[in-house]
Design an enzyme around this catalytic site. Structure first.
Site, PDB file in Angstrom:
ATOM      1  N   SER A 165     -10.059  -1.124   7.059  1.00 21.53           N
ATOM      2  CA  SER A 165      -9.511  -1.127   5.539  1.00 21.53           C
ATOM      3  C   SER A 165      -8.819  -2.251   5.368  1.00 21.53           C
ATOM      4  CB  SER A 165      -8.715   0.238   5.480  1.00 21.53           C
ATOM      5  OG  SER A 165      -9.680   1.443   5.464  1.00 21.53           O
ATOM      6  N   LYS A 170       0.788  -1.221   0.078  1.00 15.82           N
ATOM      7  CA  LYS A 170       0.008   0.027   0.073  1.00 15.82           C
ATOM      8  C   LYS A 170       1.012   1.449  -0.140  1.00 15.82           C
ATOM      9  CE  LYS A 170      -4.143   1.827   2.633  1.00 15.82           C
ATOM     10  NZ  LYS A 170      -4.835   1.415   3.792  1.00 15.82           N
ATOM     11  N   SER A 207      -9.798   1.078   2.524  1.00 11.89           N
ATOM     12  CA  SER A 207      -9.023   1.981   1.836  1.00 11.89           C
ATOM     13  C   SER A 207      -7.998   1.180   1.167  1.00 11.89           C
ATOM     14  CB  SER A 207      -8.470   3.130   2.747  1.00 11.89           C
ATOM     15  OG  SER A 207      -7.563   2.675   3.700  1.00 11.89           O
TER      16      SER A 207
HETATM   17  N1  GLN Z   1     -13.521   3.346   6.300  1.00  9.46           N
HETATM   18  C1  GLN Z   1     -12.961   3.735   7.320  1.00  9.46           C
HETATM   19  C2  GLN Z   1     -12.540   5.100   7.396  1.00  9.46           C
HETATM   20  O1  GLN Z   1     -12.620   5.623   6.291  1.00  9.46           O
HETATM   21  C3  GLN Z   1     -11.980   3.033   7.718  1.00  9.46           C
HETATM   22  C4  GLN Z   1     -10.617   3.486   7.133  1.00  9.46           C
HETATM   23  C5  GLN Z   1      -9.495   2.534   7.406  1.00  9.46           C
HETATM   24  O2  GLN Z   1      -9.515   1.452   8.099  1.00  9.46           O
HETATM   25  N2  GLN Z   1      -8.136   3.101   7.018  1.00  9.46           N
HETATM   26  O3  GLN Z   1     -12.082   5.943   8.355  1.00  9.46           O
END
Ligand code: GLN
Length: 531
Positions: free
Chosen positions: A190, A91, A166
């Protein structure tokens, strides 16, 4: 071409065996994966950069290590890490010295990481091949990858849908056979949610299991790095490589990393037998309103299968689950607003200089131009929640509720429940644009994953069949440091469903993803928006 295809279809541990027998070299494996990744990136946009030269150099180094070990004898060969010579999709918020690290944002476009993150060092120690950096929601804020400054990513199961987020780039890359291993981060879901939507395995370790040194911070008290793979054994091997105490992250815990992570049973019988007598809790609050019937059906089937294998299923309640989302969206934006203060146009990344303007004007212009809408939304929410007069009402209150959420888990695990079994996401992959107009609808994607982050505990998502032709994710949640047990549950579930027909299916639109003249994910999203 056939040989290439076949090599990419193998799991990490299958590739590791072939490397050791000499059937395949790390160079051949790397070339095979590079070819698929490069060919499909037009259609999927999973990669922000593919490092062909560097990864081939790393593959050659791995082949040299293999040759030396082979000359030294079987013990030396055994001592090599199972990740040696195998491709990893990382990532783009993990620092890899000398390479880009955009975190999906324009504000640090052009920044070159001056050092390796802890996970990068560990991957290098293991001899893994870093194939490139993957697409992601900007600063890891999102559940669909549509908030990336570099365009959305397509889900290989249906190119008009999102892969989740994400860590959507890593998830799509692993699902589409570009790499057997992917690195993601999970702050509220995510890793697990994109794993669920893309039909692969994703594990969020206990907070403190993996050092965060050298990753771009989002919400520091929740962020965790973890594996995305196509089976439990590979997830265990990747976790083994990157986990452990690191002096440079004071929140990384001095808890030993079990070597048994490298010994998950190969035999289905042994893996299934482990489930016998285990106590699984079914948290009623996780069968949330609005959950898709097809998702619920797959989860109930999975639960019955686990029961059939000798596990006991007990209804449990985690009464503060409902407050998870509300408290998460106070704590996380608060931490994010503080972490993102460093992007000031002076220290690194993008810098907008207005002729004749003062520093403050340049600062505002840089941030106004460099951050996308979701990031700005979080900064505003977070700054508000932390401001004088509101701190007690919001931030402090949310932290107290967070303790209650954690206590719910403590009580359930304290009563002898080994793990919780639940859906990962209330829905399967959704179409581009379906949730971007309604931030709260997007936030709901993580209702079943974020409580584990709030409590700092571990969770894993694994495929458990399809609904409307799209993957459904089954989640196991366990107490702190229970990654090995969670992966044994996962391996057990894989074993008892090994004969299921859905396990034989490849992502349905992989062939379309081979078409480098068709629409890109951004073009698909635009078409859907116009329709
Ligand atoms: N969708 C969640 C957020 O936007 C989790 C994101 C994540 O785990 N990085 O905060």
């Amino acid at each position: 071409m056939t040989a290439v295809r076949e090599a990419t279809r193998l799991l990490g541990h299958e590739l590791a065996t072939r490397l050791r027998t000499g059937e395949l070299s790390a160079r051949e494996i790397t070339l095979a994966h590079l070819e698929v990744a490069e060919r499909q990136n037009h259609a999927l946009n999973a990669w922000l950069v593919i490092e062909r030269e560097k990864s081939l150099d790393e593959a050659d180094a791995a082949d040299a290590r293999l040759a030396a070990a082979r000359a030294d004898g079987p013990d030396a060969l055994d001592a090599l890490h199972p990740l040696l010579g195998l491709p990893v999709a990382v990532k783009d918020l993990v620092s890899v010295a000398g390479g880009q690290c955009t975190s999906g944002s324009r504000i640090i476009d052009g920044y070159v990481a001056p050092y390796d993150a802890h996970v990068t060092e560990r991957l290098r120690d293991a001899g893994a091949v870093i194939l490139g950096k993957t697409n992601m929601d900007e600063f890891a804020m999102g559940s669909s990858n549509e908030y990336s400054a570099y365009g959305p990513v397509s889900n290989p199961w249906d190119l008009d849908t999102v892969p989740g987020g994400s860590s959507g780039g890593s998830a799509a890359a692993v699902a589409a056979y570009h790499a057997p291993f992917g690195i993601g981060t999970d702050t509220g879901g995510s890793i697990r949610q994109p794993a669920a939507l893309s039909g692969i395995v994703g594990l969020k370790p206990t907070y403190g299991r993996v050092s965060r040194y050298g990753i771009v911070a989002f919400a520091s008290s929740l962020d965790q790095i973890g594996p995305l793979t196509r089976d439990a054994r590979d997830a265990a091997a990747l976790l083994h490589a990157v986990a452990g105490r690191d002096e440079r992250d004071s929140t990384s815990a001095p808890v030993p990393v079990p070597d048994d992570l490298l010994r998950l049973p190969a035999s289905d019988d042994e893996a299934a037998a482990w489930l016998e007598g285990k106590r699984l809790g079914l948290p009623r609050e996780y069968f949330v309103e609005g959950m898709e019937p097809g998702v619920e059906a797959r989860i109930r089937e999975a639960v019955r299968a686990l029961e059939g294998a000798g596990a006991t299923i007990e209804d449990v309640s985690l009464p503060h689950t409902d407050y998870g989302l509300a408290t998460y969206y106070i704590v996380v934006p608060a931490e994010a607003s503080a972490n993102l203060a460093r992007y000031d146009g002076v220290r690194y990344g993008r810098s907008v200089r207005l002729p004749g303007a003062d520093f403050i004007a340049d600062y505002l212009a840089t941030r106004g131009d460099g951050f996308g809408p979701e990031v700005k939304r979080r900064i505003m929410l977070g700054t508000y929640a932390l401001s004088a007069g509101y701190y007690d009402a919001f931030y402090l209150k949310a932290q107290k509720v967070r303790t209650l959420i954690k206590r719910d888990f403590d009580e359930v695990f304290g009563s002898g429940i080994d793990a919780l079994v639940a859906p990962t996401s209330p829905s399967v992959a959704f179409r581009f644009g379906a949730r971007t107009a309604d931030p709260v609808a997007m936030y709901l994607s993580d209702a079943c994953t974020l409580p584990a982050n709030m409590a700092g505990i571990a969770g894993v998502s694994l495929p458990c069949g399809l609904s409307n032709g799209l993957p459904v994710g089954l989640q196991f949640i366990g107490p702190p440091w229970s990654e090995l047990e969670l992966l044994r549950f996962s391996r057990g579930y894989e074993a008892i469903t090994a004969a299921a027909e859905w396990r034989r299916l490849e992502p349905a639109q992989l062939t379309q993803a081979d078409d480098a003249t068709g629409p890109t994910p951004a073009e698909r999203a635009a078409r859907l928006a116009a329709a």
